[in-house]
Motif scaffolding. Structure first.
Motif, PDB file in Angstrom:
ATOM      1  N   UNK A 306       0.520  -0.744   0.064  1.00 45.74           N
ATOM      2  CA  UNK A 306      -0.269   0.672  -0.937  1.00 45.74           C
ATOM      3  C   UNK A 306       1.107   1.543   0.046  1.00 45.74           C
ATOM      4  N   UNK A 307       2.346   0.996  -0.376  1.00 42.65           N
ATOM      5  CA  UNK A 307       3.304   1.994  -0.275  1.00 42.65           C
ATOM      6  C   UNK A 307       3.612   2.432  -1.921  1.00 42.65           C
ATOM      7  N   UNK A 308       4.212   3.608  -2.038  1.00 36.93           N
ATOM      8  CA  UNK A 308       4.748   3.475  -3.103  1.00 36.93           C
ATOM      9  C   UNK A 308       5.785   3.365  -3.252  1.00 36.93           C
ATOM     10  N   UNK A 309       6.412   2.441  -4.199  1.00 30.35           N
ATOM     11  CA  UNK A 309       7.539   2.055  -4.064  1.00 30.35           C
ATOM     12  C   UNK A 309       8.976   2.823  -4.368  1.00 30.35           C
ATOM     13  N   UNK A 310       8.138   3.041  -6.117  1.00 31.99           N
ATOM     14  CA  UNK A 310       8.862   3.906  -6.716  1.00 31.99           C
ATOM     15  C   UNK A 310       9.241   5.279  -5.312  1.00 31.99           C
ATOM     16  N   UNK A 311       8.647   5.703  -5.324  1.00 35.00           N
ATOM     17  CA  UNK A 311       9.350   7.063  -3.979  1.00 35.00           C
ATOM     18  C   UNK A 311      10.522   5.802  -3.131  1.00 35.00           C
ATOM     19  N   UNK A 312      10.342   5.234  -2.473  1.00 31.47           N
ATOM     20  CA  UNK A 312      11.132   4.173  -1.305  1.00 31.47           C
ATOM     21  C   UNK A 312      11.859   4.164  -2.162  1.00 31.47           C
ATOM     22  N   UNK A 313      12.341   3.398  -3.456  1.00 33.09           N
ATOM     23  CA  UNK A 313      13.320   3.205  -4.231  1.00 33.09           C
ATOM     24  C   UNK A 313      14.308   4.868  -4.559  1.00 33.09           C
ATOM     25  N   UNK A 314      13.817   5.729  -4.668  1.00 30.66           N
ATOM     26  CA  UNK A 314      14.070   7.124  -4.661  1.00 30.66           C
ATOM     27  C   UNK A 314      14.932   7.715  -3.298  1.00 30.66           C
ATOM     28  N   UNK A 315      14.127   7.377  -1.944  1.00 33.75           N
ATOM     29  CA  UNK A 315      14.354   7.736  -1.236  1.00 33.75           C
ATOM     30  C   UNK A 315      15.621   6.212  -0.754  1.00 33.75           C
ATOM     31  N   UNK A 316      15.573   5.428  -0.866  1.00 37.30           N
ATOM     32  CA  UNK A 316      16.986   3.788  -0.920  1.00 37.30           C
ATOM     33  C   UNK A 316      16.033   3.489   0.801  1.00 37.30           C
ATOM     34  N   UNK A 317      15.080   3.391   0.933  1.00 33.65           N
ATOM     35  CA  UNK A 317      14.294   2.345   1.150  1.00 33.65           C
ATOM     36  C   UNK A 317      14.066   0.931   1.191  1.00 33.65           C
ATOM     37  N   UNK A 318      13.827   1.162  -0.091  1.00 32.95           N
ATOM     38  CA  UNK A 318      13.761  -0.258  -1.588  1.00 32.95           C
ATOM     39  C   UNK A 318      14.163  -0.169  -2.533  1.00 32.95           C
ATOM     40  N   UNK A 319      14.862  -1.352  -2.324  1.00 35.28           N
ATOM     41  CA  UNK A 319      16.092  -1.860  -3.158  1.00 35.28           C
ATOM     42  C   UNK A 319      15.699  -1.947  -5.140  1.00 35.28           C
ATOM     43  N   UNK A 320      16.065  -1.415  -5.510  1.00 34.07           N
ATOM     44  CA  UNK A 320      15.905  -1.488  -6.770  1.00 34.07           C
ATOM     45  C   UNK A 320      15.815  -1.937  -7.530  1.00 34.07           C
ATOM     46  N   UNK A 321      16.465  -2.770  -7.665  1.00 37.87           N
ATOM     47  CA  UNK A 321      16.842  -3.920  -8.298  1.00 37.87           C
ATOM     48  C   UNK A 321      15.461  -4.543  -8.119  1.00 37.87           C
ATOM     49  N   UNK A 322      15.892  -4.786  -6.834  1.00 42.13           N
ATOM     50  CA  UNK A 322      13.961  -5.914  -6.750  1.00 42.13           C
ATOM     51  C   UNK A 322      12.774  -5.066  -6.836  1.00 42.13           C
ATOM     52  N   UNK A 323      12.725  -3.885  -6.937  1.00 41.35           N
ATOM     53  CA  UNK A 323      11.045  -3.386  -6.397  1.00 41.35           C
ATOM     54  C   UNK A 323      11.017  -3.766  -8.579  1.00 41.35           C
ATOM     55  N   UNK A 324      12.257  -3.773  -9.528  1.00 37.13           N
ATOM     56  CA  UNK A 324      12.150  -3.521 -11.067  1.00 37.13           C
ATOM     57  C   UNK A 324      11.672  -5.149 -11.072  1.00 37.13           C
ATOM     58  N   UNK A 325      12.797  -6.642 -10.694  1.00 33.70           N
ATOM     59  CA  UNK A 325      11.970  -7.391 -10.640  1.00 33.70           C
ATOM     60  C   UNK A 325      11.175  -7.844 -10.539  1.00 33.70           C
ATOM     61  N   UNK A 326      10.348  -7.269  -9.222  1.00 35.00           N
ATOM     62  CA  UNK A 326       8.548  -7.421  -9.290  1.00 35.00           C
ATOM     63  C   UNK A 326       7.928  -6.439  -9.648  1.00 35.00           C
ATOM     64  N   UNK A 327       7.918  -5.600 -10.526  1.00 40.77           N
ATOM     65  CA  UNK A 327       7.269  -4.514 -11.204  1.00 40.77           C
ATOM     66  C   UNK A 327       6.919  -5.032 -12.157  1.00 40.77           C
ATOM     67  N   UNK A 328       6.662  -6.104 -13.125  1.00 39.82           N
ATOM     68  CA  UNK A 328       7.014  -6.459 -14.353  1.00 39.82           C
ATOM     69  C   UNK A 328       5.619  -6.587 -14.503  1.00 39.82           C
ATOM     70  N   UNK A 329       4.578  -6.488 -13.857  1.00 39.81           N
ATOM     71  CA  UNK A 329       3.225  -6.254 -14.686  1.00 39.81           C
ATOM     72  C   UNK A 329       1.805  -5.840 -12.702  1.00 39.81           C
ATOM     73  N   UNK A 330       2.047  -4.809 -13.116  1.00 42.64           N
ATOM     74  CA  UNK A 330       1.703  -3.820 -11.752  1.00 42.64           C
ATOM     75  C   UNK A 330      -0.455  -3.747 -11.908  1.00 42.64           C
ATOM     76  N   UNK A 331      -0.644  -3.678 -11.491  1.00 41.24           N
ATOM     77  CA  UNK A 331      -2.216  -3.735 -11.321  1.00 41.24           C
ATOM     78  C   UNK A 331      -2.510  -2.997  -9.414  1.00 41.24           C
ATOM     79  N   UNK A 332      -3.582  -1.689 -10.318  1.00 40.65           N
ATOM     80  CA  UNK A 332      -2.948  -0.770  -9.216  1.00 40.65           C
ATOM     81  C   UNK A 332      -4.471  -0.829  -9.018  1.00 40.65           C
ATOM     82  N   UNK A 333      -4.972  -0.700  -7.914  1.00 37.20           N
ATOM     83  CA  UNK A 333      -6.441  -0.872  -6.935  1.00 37.20           C
ATOM     84  C   UNK A 333      -6.723   0.339  -6.239  1.00 37.20           C
ATOM     85  N   UNK A 334      -7.367   1.226  -7.327  1.00 39.49           N
ATOM     86  CA  UNK A 334      -7.762   2.494  -7.478  1.00 39.49           C
ATOM     87  C   UNK A 334      -9.117   2.769  -5.565  1.00 39.49           C
ATOM     88  N   UNK A 335      -8.994   3.763  -4.718  1.00 37.16           N
ATOM     89  CA  UNK A 335      -9.521   3.845  -3.941  1.00 37.16           C
ATOM     90  C   UNK A 335     -11.231   4.053  -4.300  1.00 37.16           C
TER      91      UNK A 335
END
Ligand code: ATP
Ligand code: MG
Length: 480
Positions: A306-335
């Motif tokens: 429920x967090x913005x992972x790309x922002x966490x990548x920018x902030x250095x709190x989530x690994x960029x390489x893992x983000x790209x590995x995970x983010x192959x098909x993204x499904x975003x659920x609107x509020x």
């Protein structure tokens, strides 16, 4: 709140809401005289029919937007639109639905008019119960299985229940299309969306629709585990691998073999686990702790946050390489506040569910309650809506879910607010949608007035509403 252990989940977990688009043999009663309505409801329910009752033609039309009926039993004289007008509309939109008029003022002329507009029968007040049941059941039994309903406001694919997810909005139907795509491939899926938007339901739907559906669906929330146990939880360990490892243990990847592993709230994963996971996603192999044998990870990986992972990548709190590995098909659920057109449908679904669970006779969401629910901003999304309906059902005394049963914050806020708040960073499309829908709400759904206030043509307003999944109701309904 730890929702997973709340009584609500415990009581209802065994009973998923699904595949209930058209309940068998349903009757809608339209009668403004409450006593008469109650009598009819009781009578017909006694015959085993599913019965809903409303007090006006306008509310009846709302009901037809979320439900399909085998028979419409309507009074001729109603406060707004008349029974004859309603007959004409319903007959055109739902040609297989039987229509019976009840009237205290039947002249041969009005009866003939009504029959010409599509009514099947008419009865004079006071109606003899035996006669009513005779006529109604003959008509209901003769209905086909499939009842077309052009009023039913659904998204492109026409489904309102997709793997237990209820929605009619276009945005959610796009989500369903993505789920179908995701389930056809083994590519890693990243599900994003605020808390309570249905991420876990989506993950389960991906699994359920895939070729792996016979395999296990294993959910892991690494953030909730003590750090030094995470690796062993995920990959298992051999006997004696570390102090306390007295037995060999299978990890989640092993348990999910042939199925799907759901990595929930991936943003809380610690650095070391992120590295371990990355390694698995690169080679699709892993080893038990203390083990020597490489094992194939035969799993579909679905992650959620429920967090913005790309922002966490920018902030250095989530690994960029893992983000790209995970983010192959993204499904975003609107509020939920971006799909208000789903609120009534969801509320009705939850109402029926909890009425069954708690054995309460509640069955109607009156227009006033619906308006309040649609106007609220739902920070806790579908989960919050579900909880609110559950509480209201518990508190309810009669058959209607009165607005007073809603929590103060919803009851007081009301849809009458003359201002709307649009957070900075909102896209133009989303802002436009908010302005249009809230204006329409404030004008009680009057499209002519709404278009005037917004300074756009009625046609553009209809196009916009259709785009949001409200559909074109047509058949004269647009003229209010
Ligand atoms: N479209 C829907 N139709 C019916 N029920 C729904 C829908 N979306 C969510 N729910 C219900 O709402 C609740 C929350 O859904 P879910 O647990 O999937 O959300 P989540 O996004 O995983 O939330 P969190 O971020 O808090 O983990 C569940 O009870 C779920 O069954
Ligand atoms: Mg979840």
């Amino acid at each position: 709140m730890n929702y997973e252990t709340s009584t609500a989940t415990v009581l209802t977990a065994a009973e998923p809401i699904r595949d209930r688009v058209i309940a068998p043999r349903k009757i809608l009663i339209v009668e403004d005289d409450q006593e008469a309505a109650a009598m009819l409801v009781e009578l017909l329910r006694g015959e085993g029919y599913g019965v809903d009752a409303v007090g006006s033609a306008e509310e009846a039309i709302e009901r037809f937007r979320v439900e399909t009926y085998h028979l419409l039993l309507t009074d001729l004289l109603l406060p707004g639109k008349s029974g004859v007008e309603l007959t004409k509309l319903v007959h055109e939109a739902c040609p297989a639905t039987a229509i019976v008029l009840i009237t205290g003022h039947a002249t041969v002329k009005t009866a003939v008019t009504a029959l010409k507009r599509g009514a099947n029968d008419y009865l004079r007040k006071p109606v003899a119960p035996k006669k009513l049941i005779e006529r109604v059941s003959a008509l209901v039994e003769a209905r086909p299985d499939y009842l077309p309903n052009k009023l039913l406001a659904v998204g492109r694919s026409g489904e309102v229940n997709f793997e237990g997810m209820i929605a009619r909005s276009r945005v959610m139907h796009n989500v369903f299309e993505k789920v179908k795509l995701a389930s056809q491939a083994d590519a890693t899926v990243l599900i994003t969306g605020e808390s309570g938007t249905g991420k876990e339901l989506v993950a389960r739907a991906v699994h359920q629709r895939s070729q792996r559906h016979a395999g296990a669906f294993i959910a892991v929330h690494t953030g909730a585990l003590p750090r030094d146990l995470i690796a062993s939880e995920l990959f298992g360990h051999e006997r004696g691998a570390f102090t306390g490892a007295t037995e060999r243990k299978e990890g989640k990847f092993e348990l999910a073999d042939g199925g799907t592993i759901f990595l929930d709230e991936i943003s809380t994963m610690d650095e070391r686990t992120q590295i371990n996971l990355l390694r698995v996603l690169e080679s699709f192999t892993y080893m038990r702790i203390g083990g020597k044998k490489e094992r194939a990870a035969n799993v579909h990986v679905v992650a959620a946050t429920n967090r913005d992972l790309s922002k966490m990548v920018e902030e250095g709190t989530f690994r960029e390489d893992l983000f790209y590995r995970l983010n192959i098909l993204q499904i975003n659920l609107p509020p939920v506040r971006e799909r208000r057109e789903d609120v009534a449908l969801l509320a009705h679904e939850f109402l029926q569910h909890f009425a069954r669970v708690y054995r309460k006779p509640v069955e109607v969401v009156p227009a006033g309650t619906q308006r309040l629910l649609e106007a609220y901003h739902w920070p806790g999304n579908v989960r919050e809506l579900r909880n609110v309906v559950e509480q209201a059902v518990l508190l309810a005394r009669g058959r209607t879910l009165d607005p007073e049963l809603l929590p103060q914050m919803i009851y007081r806020a009301g849809p009458s607010e003359e201002t709307i708040r649009i957070p900075l960073g909102t896209s133009m499309d989303a802002a436009e949608k908010e302005v249009i829908l809230r204006t329409l709400e404030a004008r009680q759904g009057n499209k002519k007035l709404t278009a005037e206030v917004l300074g756009i043509s009625r046609r553009s307003l209809y196009n916009k509403l259709a785009e949001y999944g409200y559909g074109r109701f047509g058949d004269g309904l647009d003229d209010n």
